[in-house]
Design an enzyme around this catalytic site. Sequence first.
Site, PDB file in Angstrom:
ATOM      1  CG  LEU A 127      -0.194   0.092   2.501  1.00 60.40           C
ATOM      2  CD1 LEU A 127      -1.081   1.150   3.414  1.00 60.40           C
ATOM      3  CD2 LEU A 127      -0.297  -1.232   3.333  1.00 60.40           C
ATOM      4  CB  CYS A 128       0.980   4.284   0.733  1.00 61.04           C
ATOM      5  SG  CYS A 128       1.461   5.867   0.707  1.00 61.04           S
ATOM      6  CB  THR A 129       5.561   4.942  -1.146  1.00 57.20           C
ATOM      7  OG1 THR A 129       5.924   5.153   0.212  1.00 57.20           O
ATOM      8  CG2 THR A 129       5.003   6.336  -1.877  1.00 57.20           C
TER       9      THR A 129
ATOM     10  CB  THR B 185       1.800   3.243  -5.790  1.00 57.05           C
ATOM     11  OG1 THR B 185       2.517   3.773  -4.679  1.00 57.05           O
ATOM     12  CG2 THR B 185       2.019   4.213  -6.798  1.00 57.05           C
TER      13      THR B 185
END
Length: 260
Positions: A156-158, A176
């Site tokens: 998740l996210c970066t 992302t």
Amino acid sequence: MNRRTLLRTATTLGAAGLAGGVPTAAAAATTATGAAVPSDAGSRGPLRAQVVLFQGVEELDLAAPYEVLSASDHFTERDVEVRYVALDGPGTVTAAFGTRLRADHRWAPEEADLLVVPGGGYARREDPGVWAEIRRGALPRALAAARRPGLTVAGLCTGVMLLSAAGLTRGRPCTTHHRAQADLVEQGGILKKARVVDDGDLVTAGGVTSGLDLALWLVRRELGVDAALGLETMLEYEARGTVWTARHPGGVAKPHPGQE
């Protein structure tokens, strides 16, 4: 009264509708693909989830999946085990905003069904975080080596950029944080404009708060719709966005390249 029964009562959660919405062990639940959950779900082995920690990891990135997956144990007859793990073994990690966290378990993805990789620090290339882990190289190599049948890797996210550095997103549908999407595409990922992207053994999600949606989707997929609905009521949160999924006509998730 056990903890699952306790949390299923309206008096405990203050939600009268929840008690009737969570099935008993003998009741049939519905999975994300429409199939019935077997009535002997409680006799299956535990769902084992590991959340990866590293220096500079984002607090909300790691906390949302950890809490959702841990709390899911109250809404299913199947046991759920959630652990924080770190590649360098048990020890203390300092998160992006200074929170000190203890990883008490060794790196052991071979003992996991779900491996969740948070992000953090992508905007600060010289500080601890994703960029530092990519430069060091050890975590991307370990993630690449962890891939095996039966393991779902979720980013998740970066944290998805750590999966990208490991070669896990190349040629695969994924997403992302919006500020890293151009990098993800440049590195061979097939960007999908969805909050959560499920490509079978690879599940990715967008920016920080999407960790809630990622974890709720994993609960729905692995433990059934009723478990996810119970969690939404408890958390006072409704899953956001449409989950992009890649499935064959029969409803079976597509394997990653090399496993066809």
